[in-house]
Design a protein around this motif. Structure first.
Motif, PDB file in Angstrom:
ATOM      1  N   LEU A 147      11.320  23.429  -6.811  1.00  0.00           N
ATOM      2  CA  LEU A 147      11.597  24.196  -5.595  1.00  0.00           C
ATOM      3  C   LEU A 147      10.570  25.307  -5.394  1.00  0.00           C
ATOM      4  O   LEU A 147      10.205  25.623  -4.257  1.00  0.00           O
ATOM      5  CB  LEU A 147      13.014  24.773  -5.643  1.00  0.00           C
ATOM      6  CG  LEU A 147      14.146  23.753  -5.502  1.00  0.00           C
ATOM      7  CD1 LEU A 147      15.506  24.441  -5.561  1.00  0.00           C
ATOM      8  CD2 LEU A 147      14.024  22.975  -4.195  1.00  0.00           C
ATOM      9  N   SER A 148      10.108  25.889  -6.484  1.00  0.00           N
ATOM     10  CA  SER A 148       9.059  26.914  -6.368  1.00  0.00           C
ATOM     11  C   SER A 148       7.808  26.311  -5.756  1.00  0.00           C
ATOM     12  O   SER A 148       7.164  26.915  -4.883  1.00  0.00           O
ATOM     13  CB  SER A 148       8.734  27.501  -7.748  1.00  0.00           C
ATOM     14  OG  SER A 148       9.841  28.197  -8.283  1.00  0.00           O
ATOM     15  N   GLY A 149       7.472  25.094  -6.198  1.00  0.00           N
ATOM     16  CA  GLY A 149       6.316  24.420  -5.627  1.00  0.00           C
ATOM     17  C   GLY A 149       6.509  24.137  -4.157  1.00  0.00           C
ATOM     18  O   GLY A 149       5.575  24.277  -3.350  1.00  0.00           O
ATOM     19  N   GLY A 150       7.738  23.773  -3.774  1.00  0.00           N
ATOM     20  CA  GLY A 150       8.044  23.505  -2.377  1.00  0.00           C
ATOM     21  C   GLY A 150       7.980  24.739  -1.497  1.00  0.00           C
ATOM     22  O   GLY A 150       7.851  24.632  -0.271  1.00  0.00           O
ATOM     23  N   LEU A 151       8.036  25.905  -2.129  1.00  0.00           N
ATOM     24  CA  LEU A 151       7.952  27.168  -1.397  1.00  0.00           C
ATOM     25  C   LEU A 151       6.555  27.794  -1.522  1.00  0.00           C
ATOM     26  O   LEU A 151       6.352  28.946  -1.141  1.00  0.00           O
ATOM     27  CB  LEU A 151       9.010  28.145  -1.927  1.00  0.00           C
ATOM     28  CG  LEU A 151      10.467  27.760  -1.631  1.00  0.00           C
ATOM     29  CD1 LEU A 151      11.422  28.643  -2.433  1.00  0.00           C
ATOM     30  CD2 LEU A 151      10.771  27.880  -0.142  1.00  0.00           C
ATOM     31  N   GLY A 152       5.626  27.017  -2.068  1.00  0.00           N
ATOM     32  CA  GLY A 152       4.258  27.517  -2.185  1.00  0.00           C
ATOM     33  C   GLY A 152       4.027  28.430  -3.367  1.00  0.00           C
ATOM     34  O   GLY A 152       3.047  29.177  -3.408  1.00  0.00           O
ATOM     35  N   MET A 153       4.933  28.384  -4.372  1.00  0.00           N
ATOM     36  CA  MET A 153       4.814  29.273  -5.519  1.00  0.00           C
ATOM     37  C   MET A 153       4.502  28.514  -6.802  1.00  0.00           C
ATOM     38  O   MET A 153       4.695  29.026  -7.896  1.00  0.00           O
ATOM     39  CB  MET A 153       6.101  30.085  -5.692  1.00  0.00           C
ATOM     40  CG  MET A 153       6.413  31.008  -4.532  1.00  0.00           C
ATOM     41  SD  MET A 153       7.782  32.145  -4.881  1.00  0.00           S
ATOM     42  CE  MET A 153       9.162  31.006  -4.974  1.00  0.00           C
ATOM     43  N   GLY A 154       4.035  27.285  -6.670  1.00  0.00           N
ATOM     44  CA  GLY A 154       3.743  26.481  -7.846  1.00  0.00           C
ATOM     45  C   GLY A 154       2.686  27.081  -8.739  1.00  0.00           C
ATOM     46  O   GLY A 154       2.679  26.850  -9.954  1.00  0.00           O
ATOM     47  N   SER A 155       1.817  27.881  -8.173  1.00  0.00           N
ATOM     48  CA  SER A 155       0.723  28.490  -8.954  1.00  0.00           C
ATOM     49  C   SER A 155       1.252  29.419 -10.039  1.00  0.00           C
ATOM     50  O   SER A 155       0.597  29.644 -11.052  1.00  0.00           O
ATOM     51  CB  SER A 155      -0.219  29.265  -8.030  1.00  0.00           C
ATOM     52  OG  SER A 155       0.478  30.300  -7.347  1.00  0.00           O
ATOM     53  N   ILE A 156       2.450  29.972  -9.839  1.00  0.00           N
ATOM     54  CA  ILE A 156       3.040  30.873 -10.835  1.00  0.00           C
ATOM     55  C   ILE A 156       3.260  30.122 -12.146  1.00  0.00           C
ATOM     56  O   ILE A 156       2.939  30.609 -13.230  1.00  0.00           O
ATOM     57  CB  ILE A 156       4.373  31.461 -10.320  1.00  0.00           C
ATOM     58  CG1 ILE A 156       4.126  32.311  -9.081  1.00  0.00           C
ATOM     59  CG2 ILE A 156       5.055  32.279 -11.413  1.00  0.00           C
ATOM     60  CD1 ILE A 156       5.396  32.800  -8.422  1.00  0.00           C
ATOM     61  N   PHE A 157       3.821  28.921 -12.045  1.00  0.00           N
ATOM     62  CA  PHE A 157       4.076  28.118 -13.242  1.00  0.00           C
ATOM     63  C   PHE A 157       2.775  27.679 -13.895  1.00  0.00           C
ATOM     64  O   PHE A 157       2.656  27.656 -15.124  1.00  0.00           O
ATOM     65  CB  PHE A 157       4.925  26.889 -12.877  1.00  0.00           C
ATOM     66  CG  PHE A 157       6.392  27.167 -12.776  1.00  0.00           C
ATOM     67  CD1 PHE A 157       7.231  26.920 -13.860  1.00  0.00           C
ATOM     68  CD2 PHE A 157       6.936  27.685 -11.614  1.00  0.00           C
ATOM     69  CE1 PHE A 157       8.578  27.187 -13.778  1.00  0.00           C
ATOM     70  CE2 PHE A 157       8.288  27.950 -11.522  1.00  0.00           C
ATOM     71  CZ  PHE A 157       9.118  27.703 -12.605  1.00  0.00           C
ATOM     72  N   GLN A 158       1.802  27.339 -13.076  1.00  0.00           N
ATOM     73  CA  GLN A 158       0.545  26.823 -13.608  1.00  0.00           C
ATOM     74  C   GLN A 158      -0.282  27.911 -14.287  1.00  0.00           C
ATOM     75  O   GLN A 158      -0.838  27.704 -15.375  1.00  0.00           O
ATOM     76  CB  GLN A 158      -0.263  26.188 -12.471  1.00  0.00           C
ATOM     77  CG  GLN A 158       0.414  24.964 -11.867  1.00  0.00           C
ATOM     78  CD  GLN A 158      -0.226  24.534 -10.558  1.00  0.00           C
ATOM     79  OE1 GLN A 158      -1.231  25.106 -10.133  1.00  0.00           O
ATOM     80  NE2 GLN A 158       0.364  23.540  -9.913  1.00  0.00           N
TER      81      GLN A 158
END
Length: 288
Positions: free
Chosen positions: A129-140
């Protein structure tokens, strides 16, 4: 079940943090308007963004909220959380955001109850869901997923990782003007936390839990104040109305006591009504 002294201390500190921080936010807001109570449109817009950011930054992580209820003796119950496989159902920004909050609360609940495989599943849902909200970079950028799996079984490390992840997300949303998304996420965290605690006690009234739940009124008040901007949003309108209905029950059981100090009187009937309303709200959130 009597609480051990160290758990009572943790509980007292966490509740004090919640109440003091949220009460101070309310006082700050009173000074943000002109003397006649009005403000121009540009000022209102700026204030809403600032208020949302300030409110979200002031909140404890989902772990802290989960600790409050765990410290009161609530045990883990299988199947009470939102199924991680539901993540594929959430397609709109608001649905993704509010259920990201739900899964954050579920993640904290499983971590604190040492449900390791479930915790990994919920982290995966949070990542999706974070990736779907444009926040996937946080995990990466911080490799949260691998670090989480490497520390499975270490409650302190996992709790710290979840708290770090919240701070990273807060900073990302502030820097990218996503305060509205942050507000929807916290709505999900709040509802799911209250849902879990009320479901665990719905068949046996526990006054301690009832009081802890109602003390979360202060977060709900502030949340509703900020959500007013979305009360006519087609996707959010019904949820807003349901939350407002729940707020009315909270307002009824929190009265003015001696010296105008808040006094909470929660009957078993009141708590049953709160439980039912929260269950309905949560159903509207997790179902498409």
């Amino acid at each position: 079940m009597l609480l051990k002294p160290h758990l009572k201390k943790i509980l007292f500190l966490l509740i004090s943090f919640l109440l003091v921080r949220c009460s101070s936010e309310v006082e700050d807001n009173k000074t943000d308007t002109n003397q006649d109570g009005s403000a121009d449109e540009a000022f209102d817009t700026l204030t809403l963004k600032e208020e949302t950011a300030k409110f979200f930054y002031s909140l404890p992580s989902p772990v802290a909220i989960a600790v409050i209820f765990r410290s009161s003796g609530l045990k883990y119950v299988e199947g009470i959380t939102n199924n991680p496989t539901n993540v594929s159902k959430y397609s709109t920004i608001q649905k993704k955001a509010v259920n990201l909050g739900v899964y954050n609360a579920d993640l904290s609940y499983t971590v604190l109850n040492k449900q390791n495989q479930h915790a990994v599943d919920f982290l995966d849902a949070v990542s999706t869901l974070s990736g779907g909200l444009g926040m996937g970079s946080i995990f990466q950028s911080e490799n949260y997923f691998e670090r989480f799996k490497q520390n499975i079984g270490n409650e302190d490390s996992l709790s710290n990782l979840i708290s770090d992840l919240k701070m990273e997300a807060d900073a990302f949303m502030y820097d990218n003007d996503k305060q509205n998304t942050a507000l929807f996420i916290f709505t999900g965290v709040w509802v799911e936390s209250i849902y879990i605690s009320t479901q665990l006690t719905k068949n046996k009234y526990d006054e301690r839990i009832a009081l802890l739940v109602v003390e979360q009124k202060y977060n709900l008040d502030k949340m509703m104040h900020l959500l007013t901007d979305y009360e006519k949003d087609p996707e959010f309108e019904k949820l807003y109305l349901y939350l407002n209905s729940l707020k009315a029950v909270f307002d009824r059981v929190v009265t003015k006591g001696d010296n105008e100090e808040p006094k909470i009187i929660v009957t078993e009937r009141d708590f049953k009504e709160i439980t039912e309303k929260v269950q309905l709200i949560r159903s509207k959130i997790i179902n498409n």
